[in-house]
Design an enzyme around this catalytic site. Sequence first.
Site, PDB file in Angstrom:
ATOM      1  N   LYS A 121      72.733 -55.636 -65.324  1.00  0.00           N
ATOM      2  CA  LYS A 121      71.700 -56.533 -64.816  1.00  0.00           C
ATOM      3  C   LYS A 121      70.308 -56.083 -65.258  1.00  0.00           C
ATOM      4  O   LYS A 121      69.513 -56.889 -65.764  1.00  0.00           O
ATOM      5  CB  LYS A 121      71.757 -56.601 -63.289  1.00  0.00           C
ATOM      6  CG  LYS A 121      70.760 -57.581 -62.679  1.00  0.00           C
ATOM      7  CD  LYS A 121      70.793 -57.543 -61.159  1.00  0.00           C
ATOM      8  CE  LYS A 121      70.124 -56.293 -60.636  1.00  0.00           C
ATOM      9  NZ  LYS A 121      69.994 -56.292 -59.159  1.00  0.00           N
ATOM     10  N   ASP A 139      71.474 -61.455 -60.284  1.00  0.00           N
ATOM     11  CA  ASP A 139      71.317 -60.723 -59.032  1.00  0.00           C
ATOM     12  C   ASP A 139      71.877 -61.590 -57.899  1.00  0.00           C
ATOM     13  O   ASP A 139      72.524 -62.610 -58.149  1.00  0.00           O
ATOM     14  CB  ASP A 139      69.842 -60.365 -58.795  1.00  0.00           C
ATOM     15  CG  ASP A 139      68.975 -61.591 -58.509  1.00  0.00           C
ATOM     16  OD1 ASP A 139      69.479 -62.743 -58.623  1.00  0.00           O
ATOM     17  OD2 ASP A 139      67.804 -61.401 -58.170  1.00  0.00           O
TER      18      ASP A 139
END
Length: 216
Positions: A121, A139
């Site tokens: 991420k 997220d």
Amino acid sequence: MQRKERFEKFVEYFTTHQPDAETELNYGNPFELLIAVILSAQCTDKRINQVTPALFADFPTPEHLAASHFDELFPYIRSVSYPNNKTKHLLGMAKMLVEDFNSEVPADLKELQKLPGVGRKTANVIASVIYNQPTMAVDTHVFRVSKRLGLVNQNAKTPLEVEKQLIKSIPEEYISRAHHWLILHGRYVCLARKPKCEECKITHFCRYFEKNYLQV
């Protein structure tokens, strides 16, 4: 409504109303953004923006940070989530930047993920924001909102599954901005516990609204 049409309406709305959406983390260069994103894991951008000015001022380069030690760095970030681990991550990240990357933040996703504290991420955020690559960082906001809107399969169980489905369907030139569209919509409108559907401007293509308000 078919998923293809939802994507078309999604892009149409946000390119019109939020064409220049960007991260809410404050930073002045790639190194500062990397620090901020590492710190932001399971913490709010607002909190990170409160602690980073002093951190950036006293550790302006990878060399400065790499030369530091735990007891010196920890007080700067003690108010963020998981400060012990993040202190270790920042020190390790800075040392690796200096020793292996000539103090430059790499653009390659695999190289980025070698850095302590940098998962997929975080790497996607850096590649997207700094290097304008068509990467999608997933997220909790992106995961939740993309499923509620009906942009991805409801059976998608992992961030990686959601990431792949979004990248497959969003035109490449919009992918980096779409990350911010989804985050900001999730942060301010499509809240986790109680989405503000009465205020939302995109209910006309939202699967959640369609299912919970139009079919009752």
